[in-house]
Design an enzyme around this catalytic site. Structure first.
Site, PDB file in Angstrom:
ATOM      1  N   CYS A   2       0.853  -1.179   0.000  1.00 33.54           N
ATOM      2  CA  CYS A   2       0.000   0.000   0.000  1.00 33.54           C
ATOM      3  C   CYS A   2       0.898   1.241   0.000  1.00 33.54           C
ATOM      4  O   CYS A   2       1.953   1.261   0.627  1.00 33.54           O
ATOM      5  CB  CYS A   2      -0.932   0.110   1.198  1.00 33.54           C
ATOM      6  SG  CYS A   2      -2.115  -1.217   1.316  1.00 33.54           S
ATOM      7  N   ARG A  27       3.552  -0.171  -5.018  1.00 35.30           N
ATOM      8  CA  ARG A  27       3.353  -0.750  -3.687  1.00 35.30           C
ATOM      9  C   ARG A  27       2.035  -1.505  -3.555  1.00 35.30           C
ATOM     10  O   ARG A  27       1.779  -2.149  -2.544  1.00 35.30           O
ATOM     11  CB  ARG A  27       3.398   0.352  -2.630  1.00 35.30           C
ATOM     12  CG  ARG A  27       4.686   1.129  -2.609  1.00 35.30           C
ATOM     13  CD  ARG A  27       4.617   2.208  -1.568  1.00 35.30           C
ATOM     14  NE  ARG A  27       4.670   1.666  -0.229  1.00 35.30           N
ATOM     15  CZ  ARG A  27       5.776   1.413   0.443  1.00 35.30           C
ATOM     16  NH1 ARG A  27       6.938   1.668  -0.104  1.00 35.30           N
ATOM     17  NH2 ARG A  27       5.737   0.924   1.650  1.00 35.30           N
ATOM     18  N   TRP A  74      -2.939  -2.594  -1.584  1.00 38.14           N
ATOM     19  CA  TRP A  74      -2.672  -4.015  -1.785  1.00 38.14           C
ATOM     20  C   TRP A  74      -3.515  -4.697  -0.712  1.00 38.14           C
ATOM     21  O   TRP A  74      -3.236  -4.571   0.481  1.00 38.14           O
ATOM     22  CB  TRP A  74      -1.183  -4.310  -1.592  1.00 38.14           C
ATOM     23  CG  TRP A  74      -0.822  -5.712  -1.972  1.00 38.14           C
ATOM     24  CD1 TRP A  74      -0.470  -6.161  -3.215  1.00 38.14           C
ATOM     25  CD2 TRP A  74      -0.775  -6.856  -1.108  1.00 38.14           C
ATOM     26  NE1 TRP A  74      -0.214  -7.506  -3.176  1.00 38.14           N
ATOM     27  CE2 TRP A  74      -0.394  -7.967  -1.898  1.00 38.14           C
ATOM     28  CE3 TRP A  74      -1.020  -7.058   0.247  1.00 38.14           C
ATOM     29  CZ2 TRP A  74      -0.250  -9.244  -1.372  1.00 38.14           C
ATOM     30  CZ3 TRP A  74      -0.881  -8.346   0.771  1.00 38.14           C
ATOM     31  CH2 TRP A  74      -0.495  -9.420  -0.041  1.00 38.14           C
ATOM     32  N   ASN A 100      -1.330   2.088   5.804  1.00 37.91           N
ATOM     33  CA  ASN A 100      -0.537   1.011   5.218  1.00 37.91           C
ATOM     34  C   ASN A 100      -0.096   0.111   6.364  1.00 37.91           C
ATOM     35  O   ASN A 100       0.564   0.583   7.291  1.00 37.91           O
ATOM     36  CB  ASN A 100       0.683   1.615   4.500  1.00 37.91           C
ATOM     37  CG  ASN A 100       1.714   0.555   4.136  1.00 37.91           C
ATOM     38  OD1 ASN A 100       1.371  -0.620   3.962  1.00 37.91           O
ATOM     39  ND2 ASN A 100       2.965   0.955   4.012  1.00 37.91           N
ATOM     40  N   GLY A 101      -0.484  -1.167   6.306  1.00 34.18           N
ATOM     41  CA  GLY A 101      -0.093  -2.097   7.368  1.00 34.18           C
ATOM     42  C   GLY A 101      -1.230  -3.045   7.697  1.00 34.18           C
ATOM     43  O   GLY A 101      -2.176  -3.197   6.924  1.00 34.18           O
ATOM     44  N   GLU A 505      16.927 -17.140 -10.020  1.00 29.31           N
ATOM     45  CA  GLU A 505      16.497 -15.774 -10.315  1.00 29.31           C
ATOM     46  C   GLU A 505      15.808 -15.711 -11.688  1.00 29.31           C
ATOM     47  O   GLU A 505      14.789 -15.034 -11.856  1.00 29.31           O
ATOM     48  CB  GLU A 505      17.709 -14.833 -10.248  1.00 29.31           C
ATOM     49  CG  GLU A 505      17.456 -13.393 -10.603  1.00 29.31           C
ATOM     50  CD  GLU A 505      16.390 -12.688  -9.752  1.00 29.31           C
ATOM     51  OE1 GLU A 505      15.921 -13.257  -8.764  1.00 29.31           O
ATOM     52  OE2 GLU A 505      16.005 -11.566 -10.131  1.00 29.31           O
ATOM     53  N   LYS A 509      12.010 -14.409 -12.161  1.00 32.98           N
ATOM     54  CA  LYS A 509      11.683 -13.273 -13.045  1.00 32.98           C
ATOM     55  C   LYS A 509      10.575 -13.671 -14.003  1.00 32.98           C
ATOM     56  O   LYS A 509       9.603 -12.964 -14.190  1.00 32.98           O
ATOM     57  CB  LYS A 509      12.896 -12.885 -13.879  1.00 32.98           C
ATOM     58  CG  LYS A 509      13.837 -11.797 -13.573  1.00 32.98           C
ATOM     59  CD  LYS A 509      13.522 -10.585 -12.852  1.00 32.98           C
ATOM     60  CE  LYS A 509      12.911 -10.686 -11.500  1.00 32.98           C
ATOM     61  NZ  LYS A 509      13.706 -10.366 -10.372  1.00 32.98           N
ATOM     62  N   GLU A 512       7.071 -14.418 -12.232  1.00 37.26           N
ATOM     63  CA  GLU A 512       6.354 -13.316 -11.579  1.00 37.26           C
ATOM     64  C   GLU A 512       5.747 -12.341 -12.571  1.00 37.26           C
ATOM     65  O   GLU A 512       4.768 -11.684 -12.259  1.00 37.26           O
ATOM     66  CB  GLU A 512       7.202 -12.603 -10.531  1.00 37.26           C
ATOM     67  CG  GLU A 512       8.288 -11.720 -11.036  1.00 37.26           C
ATOM     68  CD  GLU A 512       9.034 -11.002  -9.916  1.00 37.26           C
ATOM     69  OE1 GLU A 512       8.443 -10.628  -8.908  1.00 37.26           O
ATOM     70  OE2 GLU A 512      10.258 -10.811 -10.079  1.00 37.26           O
ATOM     71  N   HIS A 528      17.584 -36.187  -9.947  1.00 37.36           N
ATOM     72  CA  HIS A 528      16.898 -36.504  -8.687  1.00 37.36           C
ATOM     73  C   HIS A 528      15.439 -36.083  -8.734  1.00 37.36           C
ATOM     74  O   HIS A 528      14.807 -35.939  -7.693  1.00 37.36           O
ATOM     75  CB  HIS A 528      17.641 -35.845  -7.518  1.00 37.36           C
ATOM     76  CG  HIS A 528      19.065 -36.280  -7.452  1.00 37.36           C
ATOM     77  ND1 HIS A 528      19.453 -37.501  -6.951  1.00 37.36           N
ATOM     78  CD2 HIS A 528      20.201 -35.681  -7.897  1.00 37.36           C
ATOM     79  CE1 HIS A 528      20.763 -37.628  -7.065  1.00 37.36           C
ATOM     80  NE2 HIS A 528      21.237 -36.533  -7.642  1.00 37.36           N
ATOM     81  N   LYS A 628       5.655  -4.103  -4.589  1.00 41.18           N
ATOM     82  CA  LYS A 628       7.104  -3.907  -4.591  1.00 41.18           C
ATOM     83  C   LYS A 628       7.712  -4.113  -3.210  1.00 41.18           C
ATOM     84  O   LYS A 628       8.749  -4.731  -3.068  1.00 41.18           O
ATOM     85  CB  LYS A 628       7.402  -2.494  -5.086  1.00 41.18           C
ATOM     86  CG  LYS A 628       8.876  -2.184  -5.215  1.00 41.18           C
ATOM     87  CD  LYS A 628       9.474  -2.907  -6.388  1.00 41.18           C
ATOM     88  CE  LYS A 628      10.961  -2.683  -6.518  1.00 41.18           C
ATOM     89  NZ  LYS A 628      11.566  -3.700  -7.384  1.00 41.18           N
TER      90      LYS A 628
END
Ligand code: M6R
Length: 633
Positions: A2, A27, A74, A100-101, A505, A509, A512, A528, A628
């Protein structure tokens, strides 16, 4: 998560707030809202979905006033619909509040408030705070906020305005970030610096359990016991264009292209000849000499950088390194003590799990070093020492330049330790540094080849897309009863040693931003389990630069090809062996000493993810369900 912003001054508040929210949208983007105070009282506009919907709405029916606040959400509690969007109000719409929280005790507070006669309009935890401020209000907003926050348990940054005190805005912070932007006859409150950078580069970083009361000409900060707090005003060096797209289609593409400049900047700031310096690192050399082991703790991309850092540090400085994701580290019983250096890595410096891990490590007596991008962030302030990564603002949710900046910082820190602990002679350190100095130019070369619109990688992404949909269609057509197995149209990323983290990574990338299933594995683990996935469907991206383990990687590729697998390789220019064995597609990187290959390998991996997502028409900078900075657990 947020983004919140507040403005008070002579400008049209809506313009400042919408501009700020545009820069904070990374955010969270489930809904957006704004409240402006004017002669008719508090006017609120909020819309589910992206900020552009609210923007369009405001264009048709503007809101006017010189004090206001805004929010980009968010969702945590309640669906991303209009009633749950912020700002929230009290029963009589005398105040507006953004948050925000997460408020952990909201249900209990809500039950009590309902019993006392308060009427709720949303399912959010935030609305509870608005009603609490209403309950405590008797003509002094600061005092009402102070009493309200004392009842809260959880994390919050809040901004409140009240109709009866139209020249003032009050904010409070506990765990979620909040800054005050200081202007001339205007002041700002925001979750993050880019939101105010267009108007001022002077900021105050609020600490936990502080309340700010701002008018257009004054800023007052106090603690929860009403004691005034003297705060330092910091000057931010970032400039506003760094937080703009600058002609690129997406922030992600722009940030990928910024990497040579970022790494050059780090090298200029941190090195002189063969000397390495970290000015803001407050941990003494004598303490660094004494450490017996290092624990690196981080999330997501920063965790992958940390994993690469392990290979670098163990090889260069000969110190044992363990690496953990923050969410695991904080809840196990890590064996760390005063002889352990804990390195927490975070772009935002606000990631809740990483911050909690930092606190856990300090409690156990370890020294904590933060490798952080955002100036003045919580991790930067709470760690014993900090090294900033100087990547500039990173706006795209998918981290790119912050990743290679973290790699560069870790490499330099490993070299620094190696020198300090006598593990490498000065001449060697100079040679390694000189090799690192080649990185920006080599990345530039890769970008010239693959970062352009005519790149053959775009063609490959297009082929993948076509094949993906052809196979899916075929499957659904030929199998109306759903008896056959769906094709594994996914990506596998394989690498070894220092490029095993690169494989992780690359997979992160891609998944997402394109929502295509992708996994990263150490190539040696293929037999395996993951080899069972191989048929003609997945794309297997093999990271095969020139290195001691090149032959081993070739053997892995042969095994994949023998099972009709499709291999796309990232390899050093002129790799004839790869050509001979019939790899489907090769993305070339220039030669560099093997420990530094993750820097170069990162570029094709980032571009591949970007092009595939673009082919699939996804919202690259703001992928679904993500934000983010993950300020909640
Ligand atoms: O701000 P941080 O570096 O602490 O963030 C950690 C992760 O949330 C972040 O790297 C995330 O995985 C990115 N979306 C990856 O691109």
């Amino acid at each position: 998560m947020c983004g919140i912003i507040g403005y008070i001054g002579d400008r049209e508040a809506t313009e400042v707030i919408i501009d700020g929210l545009t820069r904070l949208e990374y955010r969270g983007y489930d809904s957006a809202g704004i409240a402006v105070l004017n002669d008719s009282g508090i006017e609120i506009r909020k819309r589910p979905g992206k900020l552009k919907i609210l923007k369009a709405d405001l264009k048709k029916m503007p809101l006017s006033g010189h004090i206001g606040l805004g929010h980009t959400r968010w969702a945590t509690h309640g669906l991303p619909n209009e009633p749950n969007a912020h700002p929230h109000t009290d029963c009589k719409k005398k105040l507006a509040l953004v948050h925000n929280g997460i408020i952990e005790n909201y249900q209990q507070l809500k039950d009590n408030l309902i019993k006392e006669g308060h009427r709720f309009k949303s399912y959010t935890d935030t609305e509870v705070i608005a009603h609490l401020v209403e309950k405590h209000y008797d003509g002094n907003l600061e005092e009402a906020v102070r009493r309200a926050v004392k009842e809260l348990r959880g994390a919050y940054a809040i901004v409140v305005l009240h109709k009866d005190e139209p020249d003032k805005m009050v904010a409070a912070r506990c765990e979620s970030p909040l800054i005050v932007g200081i202007g001339k006859s205007e002041n700002f409150l925001a979750s993050d610096i880019p939101a105010v950078l267009k108007y001022t580069n002077k900021v105050i970083f609020m600490d936990n359990l502080e309340i700010a009361s701002i008018t257009k000409d004054s800023v007052k900060i106090m603690d929860y016991n009403k004691r005034p707090v003297k705060k330092k005003i910091s000057e931010v060096k970032w400039d506003v264009t760094q937080a703009e797209k600058g002609g690129f289609k997406h922030f992600m593409l722009k940030e990928i292209h910024e990497q040579p400049k970022v790494i050059s900047g780090i090298l200029t700031a941190r090195t002189r000849g063969s000397n390495i310096r970290f000015e803001e690192l407050k941990i003494k050399d004598s303490a660094l000499k004494r450490i017996k082991k290092i624990a690196i703790v981080a999330c997501g991309t920063a965790y992958h950088a940390g994993l690469s850092g392990k290979y670098m540090t163990e090889w260069l400085a000969h110190v044992p390194v363990l690496v953990d994701t923050s969410s695991e580290f904080r809840y196990r019983s890590p064996i760390i003590d005063k002889n352990t250096l804990v390195i927490v890595i975070s772009q935002s410096g606000e990631t809740a799990d990483t911050l909690a891990a930092l606190r856990e490590a300090r409690k156990k007596g370890a020294k904590v070093l933060g490798i952080v991008n955002v100036l003045g962030s919580s991790i930067a302030r709470e760690a014993d020492g900090v090294i900033y990564t100087y990547a500039g603002p990173e706006i795209a949710v998918a981290s790119t330049k912050a990743y290679t900046a973290q790699l560069a910082t870790l490499y330099l820190f490993s070299l620094y330790l190696a020198g300090l602990r006598g593990q490498r002679p000065k001449a060697k350190i100079r040679a390694y540094l000189n090799e690192l100095r080649r990185v920006p130019e080599l990345i530039e070369k890769i970008l010239k080849r693959y970062g352009m619109e005519r790149s053959d990688m775009i063609q490959k992404a297009h082929e993948f897309n076509r094949e993906y949909h052809r196979r899916l269609k075929l499957y659904y057509k030929g199998d109306p009863e759903g008896k056959r197995r769906a094709p594994n149209c996914c990506f596998l990323f394989l690498g070894r040693n220092v490029n095993y983290p690169s494989a992780l990574e690359g997979a992160l990338k891609l998944k997402e931003i394109s929502y295509i299933s992708s996994e990263g594995y150490p190539a040696g683990e293929m037999k395996h389990g993951p080899i069972a996935l191989i048929d003609e469907n997945p794309w297997v991206v093999c990271i095969v630069p020139d290195s001691d383990l090149h032959e081993k990687m070739i053997s892995n590729i042969m095994e994949i090809l023998a099972r009709r697998g499709i291999v796309a390789a990232i390899a050093t220019e002129g790799d004839e062996k790869l050509r001979k064995i019939g790899v489907d597609y090769i993305m070339e990187i220039p030669y560099i000493e093997q420990t530094l290959t993750p820097f170069l390998v990162a570029i094709p991996l980032q571009l591949l993810a970007y092009y595939v997502a673009r082919e699939f028409g996804e919202e690259i900078d703001q992928p679904r369900n993500l934000a983010k900075s993950v300020t909640v657990e």
